[in-house]
Design an enzyme around this catalytic site. Structure first.
Site, short mmCIF file in Angstrom:
data_model
loop_
_atom_site.label_atom_id
_atom_site.label_comp_id
_atom_site.label_asym_id
_atom_site.label_seq_id
_atom_site.Cartn_x
_atom_site.Cartn_y
_atom_site.Cartn_z
N LYS A 115 0.84 -1.22 0.00
CA LYS A 115 0.00 0.00 0.00
C LYS A 115 0.87 1.25 0.00
CE LYS A 115 -3.97 -2.08 0.39
NZ LYS A 115 -5.34 -2.05 0.10
N LYS A 197 -3.77 -10.54 -7.69
CA LYS A 197 -5.00 -10.75 -6.93
C LYS A 197 -6.15 -9.91 -7.49
CE LYS A 197 -6.01 -8.56 -2.97
NZ LYS A 197 -6.35 -8.17 -1.59
N LYS A 200 -10.43 -4.71 -5.48
CA LYS A 200 -11.43 -3.69 -5.78
C LYS A 200 -10.78 -2.39 -6.25
CE LYS A 200 -12.42 -3.76 -0.94
NZ LYS A 200 -13.14 -3.84 0.20
P1 ATP Z 1 -7.77 -3.93 -1.85
O1 ATP Z 1 -7.46 -4.99 -2.84
O2 ATP Z 1 -8.30 -2.68 -2.43
O3 ATP Z 1 -6.69 -3.73 -0.85
P2 ATP Z 1 -9.45 -5.94 -0.86
O4 ATP Z 1 -10.31 -6.27 -2.02
O5 ATP Z 1 -8.30 -6.82 -0.50
O6 ATP Z 1 -8.97 -4.45 -0.98
P3 ATP Z 1 -10.28 -6.07 1.90
O7 ATP Z 1 -11.31 -5.31 2.66
O8 ATP Z 1 -8.87 -5.76 2.20
O9 ATP Z 1 -10.46 -5.85 0.37
O10 ATP Z 1 -10.55 -7.62 2.07
C1 ATP Z 1 -11.71 -8.16 2.65
C2 ATP Z 1 -11.59 -9.68 2.72
O11 ATP Z 1 -11.60 -10.23 1.40
C3 ATP Z 1 -10.32 -10.19 3.37
O12 ATP Z 1 -10.64 -11.32 4.16
C4 ATP Z 1 -9.45 -10.59 2.22
O13 ATP Z 1 -8.53 -11.60 2.57
C5 ATP Z 1 -10.48 -11.09 1.24
N1 ATP Z 1 -10.03 -10.95 -0.16
C6 ATP Z 1 -9.71 -9.79 -0.78
N2 ATP Z 1 -9.37 -10.02 -2.06
C7 ATP Z 1 -9.46 -11.36 -2.25
C8 ATP Z 1 -9.22 -12.22 -3.37
N3 ATP Z 1 -8.83 -11.75 -4.54
N4 ATP Z 1 -9.43 -13.54 -3.21
C9 ATP Z 1 -9.85 -14.03 -2.02
N5 ATP Z 1 -10.08 -13.28 -0.93
C10 ATP Z 1 -9.88 -11.96 -1.03
#
Ligand code: ATP
Ligand code: LTN
Length: 334
Positions: A115, A197, A200
């Site tokens: 980040k 990955k 969002k």
């Molecule tokens: P960003 O990618 O913008 O940092 P994020 O999509 O990772 O945000 P978070 O709020 O950080 O969103 O994650 C919420 C939950 O979703 C966490 O438990 C995280 O491990 C899970 N998660 C996020 N992205 C994935 C993914 N691509 N596959 C599986 N689990 C995910």
């Protein structure tokens, strides 16, 4: 332990709209584990402040996240679903735990490094101490299990280290939690770059399926998904694009990879991608309908938020007072 059930705690940042990755890696498993545990889910709005937010949009996103938890199947009458910022104990415990966390540990956090490089103009102290606040979230509720995607594993490890360090000095005060990382769906990859990955914050809209995407967008994005050379639907390390789509399909259809291979034996990528799109769109349809309903029922959501804030506060204050007393802060005079 609350009553005879163990405690499950989890949450997501209230930033942007949830992706299929968030759903398959976390939210869907919360629903599966729901009956077995006493469950507490937070809308992690304090964590969202580590990145600049537009206030009105941020408030909307937080409410939308709350509604998505409920629409996914978490009943707010049976589970405690609340806003992190409504329980001041998170910030208070976070301060105390920060005094039990080493900079060397925080320096190793890969999410921080990631980040910090993405937001080079705003590498704030909150981004750095993010894992301490997350540890406070979990430990405040004496959680036994924390279901998250694989990217949060390191944060769970530091939470355990902090709890053990605290307990080593003050006795058995904090429950040391276990991460629950699902076998399938723990890391859903981008549809445009299967080495990355699904996130969002991805700039390419085609890379990410949002939970609130309409059917046509879902079908179109899967059709455009990057695949690999060859033409067989096979789960293999040299086929990251197809393997990712297979994993998504397996999660929504409740099938393992061997069954998916068998189902699409002799069929091409095109047919497979259409099938994945349709399965995902069908799977999300009831959630989307319920979400729309909830967002128009202001009185119901408000009542649930109020009721659960009080419940969360009740759980949190017990741990907080215990910790304050153990470290030697002066007790309040009643
Ligand atoms: P960003 O990618 O913008 O940092 P994020 O999509 O990772 O945000 P978070 O709020 O950080 O969103 O994650 C919420 C939950 O979703 C966490 O438990 C995280 O491990 C899970 N998660 C996020 N992205 C994935 C993914 N691509 N596959 C599986 N689990 C995910
Ligand atoms: N850092 C988590 C969100 C989060 C969380 C938590 C998850 C904040 N506090 C406590 C589980 C338990 C993320 O998914 N980015």
């Amino acid at each position: 332990m609350l009553g005879d059930k163990k405690i499950l705690y989890s949450g997501m940042q209230a930033t942007g709209t949830l992706t299929l990755g968030n759903y398959l890696g976390a939210l869907k498993n919360w629903v599966t584990l729901n009956e077995e545990y006493e469950c507490i889910y937070g809308v992690m709005d304090l964590h969202s402040l580590t990145v600049r937010q537009v206030p009105a949009e941020f408030r909307k996103n937080a409410r939308s996240l709350y509604a998505l938890y409920v629409a996914a199947g978490l009943d707010p009458e049976k589970n405690c679903i609340y806003y992190q910022s409504h329980v001041s104990g998170h910030a208070e415990l976070s301060w105390i735990l920060g005094c039990f966390t080493y900079m060397g540990e925080l320096n190793r956090m890969t999410q921080f490094k990631d980040k910090a490089s993405k937001h080079a103009d705003n590498v704030n102290a909150g981004l750095y101490t993010y894992p301490v606040l997350m540890a406070a979230d979990i430990l405040l509720y004496q959680a036994d299990v924390v279901p998250v995607g694989v990217d949060q594993k390191q944060h769970l490890e530091i939470t355990r280290d902090i709890a053990q360090r605290f307990n080593a000095v003050y006795g058995d005060v904090l429950t040391v939690p276990e991460a629950y990382i699902p076998k399938a769906g723990a890391k859903i990859m981008s549809l445009q770059d299967p080495q990355k990955k699904m996130s969002k914050s991805d700039e390419n809209a085609n890379a990410t399926i949002l939970l609130l995407d309409d059917r046509d967008s879902i079908l179109r994005k899967f059709k455009r998904a990057v695949t690999d050379s060859g033409s067989e639907v096979r789960y293999a390390a040299d086929k990251p694009g197809i393997s990712n789509l297979m994993e998504i399909y397996g999660c929504v259809a409740g099938k393992d990879m061997a069954a998916v291979e068998q189902e699409f034996d002799g069929k091409g990528y095109g047919e497979f991608k259409t099938a994945v799109g349709e399965a995902v769109a069908d799977h999300l349809k009831p959630l989307q309908a319920r979400y729309q309903e909830l967002m128009t029922d202001k009185a119901y959501l408000d009542a649930m938020i109020k009721q659960n804030d009080e419940k969360a506060q009740g759980y949190a204050v017990k741990t907080l007072r215990k910790v304050q007393k153990k470290v030697g802060l002066t007790e309040r005079i009643r």
